[in-house]
Every structure is written in C-alpha cells, then in structure tokens.
Design a protein around this motif. Structure first.
Motif, PDB file in Angstrom:
ATOM      1  N   SER A 185      -1.490   9.384  -2.242  1.00  0.00           N
ATOM      2  CA  SER A 185      -0.633   8.522  -3.062  1.00  0.00           C
ATOM      3  C   SER A 185      -1.241   7.118  -3.075  1.00  0.00           C
ATOM      4  O   SER A 185      -1.807   6.679  -2.070  1.00  0.00           O
ATOM      5  CB  SER A 185       0.780   8.478  -2.459  1.00  0.00           C
ATOM      6  OG  SER A 185       1.559   7.559  -3.193  1.00  0.00           O
ATOM      7  N   ARG A 238       8.315   4.340   1.056  1.00  0.00           N
ATOM      8  CA  ARG A 238       9.120   5.582   0.972  1.00  0.00           C
ATOM      9  C   ARG A 238       8.679   6.437  -0.202  1.00  0.00           C
ATOM     10  O   ARG A 238       8.552   7.657  -0.085  1.00  0.00           O
ATOM     11  CB  ARG A 238      10.608   5.235   0.837  1.00  0.00           C
ATOM     12  CG  ARG A 238      11.199   4.748   2.144  1.00  0.00           C
ATOM     13  CD  ARG A 238      12.594   4.197   1.947  1.00  0.00           C
ATOM     14  NE  ARG A 238      12.946   3.358   3.065  1.00  0.00           N
ATOM     15  CZ  ARG A 238      13.546   3.801   4.170  1.00  0.00           C
ATOM     16  NH1 ARG A 238      13.870   5.061   4.290  1.00  0.00           N
ATOM     17  NH2 ARG A 238      13.819   2.978   5.153  1.00  0.00           N
ATOM     18  N   ARG A 239       8.406   5.778  -1.342  1.00  0.00           N
ATOM     19  CA  ARG A 239       7.958   6.528  -2.526  1.00  0.00           C
ATOM     20  C   ARG A 239       6.595   7.168  -2.282  1.00  0.00           C
ATOM     21  O   ARG A 239       6.323   8.285  -2.701  1.00  0.00           O
ATOM     22  CB  ARG A 239       7.856   5.582  -3.732  1.00  0.00           C
ATOM     23  CG  ARG A 239       8.982   5.794  -4.725  1.00  0.00           C
ATOM     24  CD  ARG A 239       8.838   4.891  -5.918  1.00  0.00           C
ATOM     25  NE  ARG A 239       7.604   5.105  -6.676  1.00  0.00           N
ATOM     26  CZ  ARG A 239       6.996   4.163  -7.383  1.00  0.00           C
ATOM     27  NH1 ARG A 239       7.470   2.941  -7.425  1.00  0.00           N
ATOM     28  NH2 ARG A 239       5.902   4.446  -8.066  1.00  0.00           N
ATOM     29  N   GLU A 266       6.915  10.239  -0.196  1.00  0.00           N
ATOM     30  CA  GLU A 266       7.487  11.308  -1.031  1.00  0.00           C
ATOM     31  C   GLU A 266       6.412  11.925  -1.931  1.00  0.00           C
ATOM     32  O   GLU A 266       6.265  13.138  -2.005  1.00  0.00           O
ATOM     33  CB  GLU A 266       8.579  10.691  -1.891  1.00  0.00           C
ATOM     34  CG  GLU A 266       9.817  11.541  -2.042  1.00  0.00           C
ATOM     35  CD  GLU A 266      10.865  10.732  -2.789  1.00  0.00           C
ATOM     36  OE1 GLU A 266      11.590   9.990  -2.117  1.00  0.00           O
ATOM     37  OE2 GLU A 266      10.923  10.823  -4.037  1.00  0.00           O
ATOM     38  N   GLU A 267       5.640  11.023  -2.575  1.00  0.00           N
ATOM     39  CA  GLU A 267       4.592  11.486  -3.485  1.00  0.00           C
ATOM     40  C   GLU A 267       3.518  12.280  -2.736  1.00  0.00           C
ATOM     41  O   GLU A 267       2.970  13.258  -3.249  1.00  0.00           O
ATOM     42  CB  GLU A 267       3.959  10.269  -4.173  1.00  0.00           C
ATOM     43  CG  GLU A 267       3.281  10.620  -5.467  1.00  0.00           C
ATOM     44  CD  GLU A 267       2.728   9.386  -6.166  1.00  0.00           C
ATOM     45  OE1 GLU A 267       3.522   8.647  -6.759  1.00  0.00           O
ATOM     46  OE2 GLU A 267       1.504   9.172  -6.087  1.00  0.00           O
TER      47      GLU A 267
END
Ligand code: KG4
Ligand code: ZN
Length: 339
Positions: free
Chosen positions: A30, A64-65, A68-69
């Motif tokens: 990511s 956090r993103r 997740e990614e």
C-alpha cells in the motif's frame, strides 16, 4: 538475505502526509498520500505550522487505511520507520512521534530514515543490489549530484549553493503569477512555447564546477518581468516565458550531470526527486544517455515526488544489518547524506 516482515513507513517532511507498507525487496502492499498542496497554494508556499497540524489530522486514518489495503494487521509488521530529516521541523515531528508511539505500542523496532536517501534509492525500488552510479537528485528542497557506490555509501560531488531546482521553478512560477507548486505548471505551459525566445542566465558554468546556483536566474526573471509586464498577459507570451525558463534550469542540470559523469567515469545514471517528473529533463537525460551509451534509471512517476514507499525501501538495507533507532532520538531537520 533474511526475509523481513512488512515495514510501515511514514513520510511527513513537507506538505504531503504519506504512508506505505512494503514487503522486501520491493512489493508495495500500500502507498497512500494525503496532499496539502491546495491548502498551501493560497499562501504561495508551504507554511510549516499549517503542514504540521494537517499531518496530525491525516496520519492515523491514513495508517489504518494502508493496513486495510495491504490486508494485514498491525501485529504483522516487522518495523516502523519515519523520515527524520531533512525537512520542516514541525512537520517531521508529527511523523516521527507517531512512528515512535507505534513502535512502543507494538514492541517493534523504530528507525529514523533520511528523506534524501529515500529519493536517491527510489529509481531502484525492488532491486536487491544498488549498482554503482551517479545520482542527480532534484527536488523542491535539494539539488545534488552524488556518487552512489551502493546502498549507504554516498559521496556528494556537487550541490546547490542557494535555491534548489524545484525551488527555482516554484519561485519563477510565482513571479509569473502561476499557482504553487509552480514547477508542474511551468512544465505544462512550456510544452507549447518557444524556448529560444528569451535567454536567462545559467549559474556557475565555469569548467569543472559541479555546484549549482539558481538565485541569479530568479532575479533575472524578476527584472525581465518588471521591464516587460505585458508578456504574461497572452498565452503565447506565457508559453514562451515558461519554455525559456525551463530551458535555462534544465540546461544547467543536463550540462552539470554530463560533466559529473565524465569526471567520475561512471556509466550508470539515476535521477530522482519531484523535478525528475519534468518532461524536458527526462527527454534530455534520455538523449544524453543514448548518445553516450550510459544506462539511465528513472523512478516511476509516482515515486519521483514525495512518497513513503521510497522511505520504506531506503530502510531495508539498514534493517537488514540490524540497525534501529532509539525512541529518544531527536528529529534532524538539517540531516544531509554523504560526505
Ligand atoms: O521531491 P518533491 O515532491 O518534494 C521535495 O522533497 O521537495 O519535489 C517537489 C518539487 C516542487 O518544487 C515541484 O514544483 C517540482 O518538484 N516539480 C516539478 C515537476 N513536478 C514537480 N518541477 C518541474 N517540472 C515538473 N514536471
Ligand atoms: Zn522530497
């Protein structure tokens, strides 16, 4: 080579909050960037305090993103690294402090990374070995020619004595009334202009000199515009000005790079930093390397401007040799690479 668990990297040296997760040697799980460019555009440049406050708001949701990614949990990470310099102190503090907190909470190593080393190695992201080469680093804050013998082994052959190349683009763009960051705008408008219409000065061109100076160009453009105020009011006049300014800046970069290649006897060249996205520079370097039989390494466009994937990649060779930083380590706003 021991395989490493994924690394979380944080970059907050200027006006971009960037977070990346990288699995060695170069798998980017990511890479996210929250740009504040629009916010700073109205001030005509980056305001450190504004940058710092916005990093603080952006950083945790971005991490956090990214997790997740990447499809991993924080507990899968092997290390957390952050840009510790050079850069704006209030901005660096946010990324470094967040990374330290993360390291403490998860019990994983923290490592401070040099932003310039990130740029320097960015054209090689994914490679296991860095070849010996000359690196032209051209960003908003830095312009330097470095002899890279391998990861971690750098000798600076020349650097700017005043403005960086990106800064020269941005400051002249501001004189032309173009929005920040002006380098991109000058590059775009220059495509339709005549680069031979105006001659602007090139600094420090005497034989053998590998340093740069762009402040004379900026002053010359200012006086020129005072005498010719109407040129900016037509699209043709603007395009010719942009093309002539681009030619002056890129011309110096090309000449000094060729000189440094000849002096050092190297056969591989890499270019990095935001200005590496400049079309005239990319074409000019490609032509130069084709003529001379040199190998050119260019970063992917998204890795040329500030990002955290390059910070994670630069961290790899330090982590492999077991390096880690103390949680008491200061940020280093003036940190340079090489000797
Ligand atoms: O590497 P970077 O994203 O941030 C720093 O570490 O400074 O570089 C930003 C700089 C800015 O000065 C911007 O105007 C310049 O890179 N830049 C360009 C182009 N794209 C970005 N300059 C000239 N032509 C471009 N296409
Ligand atoms: Zn940068």
């Amino acid at each position: 080579m021991p395989s490493l668990a994924p690394i979380l990297a944080i970059e907050s040296s200027c006006d971009e909050t960037a977070v990346a997760i990288l699995r060695a040697p170069g798998s980017i799980l990511s890479s996210l960037i929250a740009s504040q460019a629009e916010l700073h555009a109205r001030f005509g440049g980056v305001v450190p305090e504004v940058a710092s406050r916005n990093h603080l708001m952006a950083i945790d949701p971005l991490v956090r993103r990214a997790l997740e990614e990447a499809g991993i949990a924080a507990s899968d990470l092997g290390a957390v690294v952050a840009t510790s310099g050079p850069g704006l102190a209030p901005a660096l503090l946010v990324g470094a402090s967040y990374a330290k907190g993360f390291s403490l909470a998860l019990g994983i190593p923290y490592l401070a990374i040099n932003h310039l080393e990130g740029h320097l190695l960015s054209p090689f992201l994914g490679a296991v070995e860095i070849p010996e080469h000359l690196a032209l680093l051209v960003s908003g804050g830095h312009t330097q020619l470095t002899h890279v013998r391998g990861a971690g082994d750098y000798s600076v052959l020349g650097r700017t004595l005043d403005d960086a190349a990106g800064e020269a683009f941005d400051k002249t763009a501001k004189l032309l009334g173009l929005p920040y960051p002006g380098g991109i705008e000058i590059d775009r408008l220059a495509e339709g202009g005549n680069p031979e219409r105006h001659q602007f000065p090139k600094g420090l061109m005497e034989k053998g000199n590998l340093d740069f100076s762009f402040s004379g160009l900026k002053t010359s453009v200012r006086y020129f515009l005072e005498k010719n105020p109407d040129l900016c009011s037509t699209s043709e006049g603007m395009a010719d000005l942009c093309a002539s300014i681009r030619k002056a800046i890129v011309g110096v970069l090309l000449e000094k790079t060729e000189r440094a290649m000849e002096i050092s006897g190297l056969h591989e060249l890499a270019v990095s930093g935001g200005v590496a996205a400049n079309r005239a520079l990319r074409h000019g370097l490609q032509d130069l390397c084709n003529t001379k039989g040199w190998k050119l390494h260019l970063p992917a466009p998204e890795l040329a401007t500030d990002n955290a994937a390059m910070i994670a990649f630069a961290a790899l060779h330090h982590l492999r040799s077991g390096e880690q930083s103390s949680l008491g380590l200061e940020i280093a706003p003036q940190w340079q690479v090489g000797n």
